[in-house]
Design a protein around this motif. Structure first.
Motif, PDB file in Angstrom:
ATOM      1  N   PHE A  70       0.669  -1.306   0.031  1.00 51.93           N
ATOM      2  CA  PHE A  70      -0.153  -0.038   0.098  1.00 51.93           C
ATOM      3  C   PHE A  70       0.915   1.278   0.136  1.00 51.93           C
ATOM      4  CE2 PHE A  70      -2.315   3.483   2.237  1.00 51.93           C
ATOM      5  CZ  PHE A  70      -3.263   3.611   1.510  1.00 51.93           C
ATOM      6  N   ILE A  71       1.795   1.232   0.989  1.00 53.24           N
ATOM      7  CA  ILE A  71       2.825   2.409   0.885  1.00 53.24           C
ATOM      8  C   ILE A  71       3.509   2.788  -0.271  1.00 53.24           C
ATOM      9  CG2 ILE A  71       4.952   3.251   2.042  1.00 53.24           C
ATOM     10  CD1 ILE A  71       4.103   2.064   4.605  1.00 53.24           C
ATOM     11  N   GLU A  72       3.896   1.632  -1.008  1.00 59.20           N
ATOM     12  CA  GLU A  72       4.482   1.817  -2.335  1.00 59.20           C
ATOM     13  C   GLU A  72       3.508   2.152  -3.512  1.00 59.20           C
ATOM     14  OE1 GLU A  72       6.484  -1.942  -2.907  1.00 59.20           O
ATOM     15  OE2 GLU A  72       8.066  -1.386  -1.451  1.00 59.20           O
ATOM     16  N   ARG A  73       2.109   1.856  -3.292  1.00 63.17           N
ATOM     17  CA  ARG A  73       1.214   2.271  -4.579  1.00 63.17           C
ATOM     18  C   ARG A  73       1.293   3.659  -4.848  1.00 63.17           C
ATOM     19  NH1 ARG A  73      -1.228  -2.489  -5.268  1.00 63.17           N
ATOM     20  NH2 ARG A  73      -1.809  -3.776  -3.161  1.00 63.17           N
ATOM     21  N   LEU A  80      -1.060   5.833 -12.281  1.00 62.83           N
ATOM     22  CA  LEU A  80      -1.726   4.751 -12.100  1.00 62.83           C
ATOM     23  C   LEU A  80      -1.559   3.688 -13.357  1.00 62.83           C
ATOM     24  CD1 LEU A  80      -3.620   3.039 -10.382  1.00 62.83           C
ATOM     25  CD2 LEU A  80      -5.713   4.174 -11.416  1.00 62.83           C
ATOM     26  N   PRO A  81      -1.583   4.401 -14.590  1.00 65.76           N
ATOM     27  CA  PRO A  81      -1.333   3.251 -15.585  1.00 65.76           C
ATOM     28  C   PRO A  81      -0.249   2.703 -15.713  1.00 65.76           C
ATOM     29  CG  PRO A  81      -2.480   5.399 -16.459  1.00 65.76           C
ATOM     30  CD  PRO A  81      -2.136   5.421 -15.098  1.00 65.76           C
ATOM     31  N   THR A  86       2.664  -3.037 -14.111  1.00 63.01           N
ATOM     32  CA  THR A  86       3.736  -4.012 -13.243  1.00 63.01           C
ATOM     33  C   THR A  86       2.935  -5.122 -12.678  1.00 63.01           C
ATOM     34  OG1 THR A  86       3.582  -2.419 -11.401  1.00 63.01           O
ATOM     35  CG2 THR A  86       5.274  -2.001 -13.068  1.00 63.01           C
ATOM     36  N   VAL A  87       1.658  -4.771 -12.273  1.00 62.37           N
ATOM     37  CA  VAL A  87       0.799  -5.784 -11.640  1.00 62.37           C
ATOM     38  C   VAL A  87       0.429  -6.904 -12.372  1.00 62.37           C
ATOM     39  CG1 VAL A  87      -1.324  -6.065 -10.427  1.00 62.37           C
ATOM     40  CG2 VAL A  87       0.034  -3.991 -10.257  1.00 62.37           C
ATOM     41  N   SER A  97      -7.015  -0.718  -3.944  1.00 61.36           N
ATOM     42  CA  SER A  97      -5.817  -0.212  -3.061  1.00 61.36           C
ATOM     43  C   SER A  97      -5.393   1.360  -3.578  1.00 61.36           C
ATOM     44  CB  SER A  97      -5.004  -1.013  -2.920  1.00 61.36           C
ATOM     45  OG  SER A  97      -5.408  -2.217  -2.361  1.00 61.36           O
ATOM     46  N   CYS A  98      -5.143   1.377  -4.711  1.00 64.87           N
ATOM     47  CA  CYS A  98      -4.871   2.450  -5.453  1.00 64.87           C
ATOM     48  C   CYS A  98      -5.901   3.750  -5.335  1.00 64.87           C
ATOM     49  CB  CYS A  98      -4.461   2.445  -6.692  1.00 64.87           C
ATOM     50  SG  CYS A  98      -2.872   1.713  -7.003  1.00 64.87           S
TER      51      CYS A  98
END
Length: 363
Positions: A70-73, A80-81, A86-87, A97-98
């Motif tokens: 979450f911290i790294e999002r 976002l794109p 990378t997901v 989450s984002c």
């Protein structure tokens, strides 16, 4: 005093007090008038459970990994794109989450609390409507360790679980199109939710029908021919995000689900066999569906006992909430004579409390 012991005491003592004073309402459940707790009473029992999950220790089991992710999002829509590229799996959870981080807060405690609130509120509303004993349902959810195992730990998969649970009305009414759409949405959070598409058809029909018996037979066959079963499973998963599941559990020396846990989750199916004549005669759609769900729960757990507790053993949660938290309270009240049912209820509470203390290493 241990936090886990406090959680159990809250459900046992606090919950019983709320049960004694809870306002009751008459609700319609598939054309039947049923007496249920009021929504406010149901929430009074569930809210502390939500808060415990939301404010748990950051380093509890998988929580640390969720917090770090979450911290790294990204915290802006412009990032976002690129991030989503990378997901590699379950992008729905990543987007969810984002959106929380971008639109609501970057505080990971609030993030965990939001997830716990969604999970707990759906459970409360479903248990309140479909269980004959809401208090016992919540107790069983906590005492069987589903609470800590899922709301503290496997929260991504449990979000998928409660999303499918929210479609219980559609499942019972055999409204397959909206239910399947909901399952497909849940699979964006965790792809294992797709198991509910075939299960949605298997649980239909009379209790102990041919489909559920066949499922049990196939489960037993998978146990006796476990090598062939794992080869077939490996081939089936080869082009999915779970293509390494079989090799992973074999390399990790995963020795399967603990027999005691399998036994605990088999209790509703065992009682359903004892009371099958009453269940068939009563023909309650909720209990009939939950009975078939109990057989599926046993079948999957039976297979997980000789394969993988980490992977296969995490699948029954999609149906075990119906069998353990909805069917079991009804069985205690309706399968046996009143004097016997009161004794069995006390025995049930004692045994599940013992299991909880053993599983949480309180004894």
């Amino acid at each position: 005093m241990s936090e886990y012991l406090l959680q159990l005491l809250w459900v046992l003592v606090g919950g019983y007090i709320i049960k004694a004073v809870a306002k009751k309402q008459t609700v319609m459940v598939l054309g039947r008038r049923e007496e249920r707790w009021s929504v406010s009473s149901a929430l009074a029992l569930m809210i502390p459970i939500i808060l415990w999950a939301g404010f748990r220790d950051r380093w509890f089991s998988d929580t640390g990994a969720y917090v770090t992710a979450f911290i790294e999002r990204p915290d802006t829509f412009s990032e976002l794109p690129a991030y989503l590229e990378t997901v590699t799996k379950d992008k729905g959870f990543a987007v969810f989450s984002c959106l929380i981080k971008i639109l609501i807060t970057d505080n990971y405690r609030v993030y965990l609390l939001i997830i716990a609130a969604i999970q707990g509120l759906i459970l409360a509303l479903v248990f309140r409507k479909y269980s004959s004993d809401y208090w016992l349902s919540v107790f069983l959810f906590v005492a069987a360790t589903d609470y800590t195992g899922w709301m503290f730990n496997g929260i991504r998969q449990f979000l998928a679980v409660v999303i499918t649970l929210a479609g219980t009305k559609w499942l019972l009414e055999k409204r397959y199109i909206p239910y399947i759409i909901l399952v497909l949405f849940a699979s964006l959070f965790h792809q294992t939710a797709l198991i509910m598409i075939p299960i949605a058809f298997i649980v239909q029909g009379k209790a102990w029908n041919g489909k559920t018996i066949l499922f049990i037979v196939l489960s037993v066959a998978a146990v006796f021919f476990v090598d062939k079963f794992t080869n077939i499973l490996d081939d089936m998963l080869s082009d999915t995000q779970y293509q390494n599941v079989v090799s992973d559990w074999q390399s990790w020396n995963d020795d399967g689900t603990n027999f005691l846990r399998v036994l605990v989750y088999s209790v509703p199916a065992i009682l359903a066999f004892i009371g099958r004549k009453r269940i068939i005669a009563d023909d309650d759609p909720v209990i009939t569906m939950a009975t078939n769900a109990s057989l599926i729960t046993v079948g999957i757990y039976f297979v997980s006992m000789v394969t993988s507790g980490i992977f296969i053993g995490r699948l029954p949660i999609y149906v075990s909430l119906y069998s353990n938290c909805i069917l079991l309270p009804w069985e205690i009240e309706n399968v046996f004579a009143r004097s016997t049912s009161q004794l069995l209820k006390l025995l049930l509470i004692v045994c599940y409390t013992g299991f909880y203390c053993y599983a949480m290493k309180l004894i």
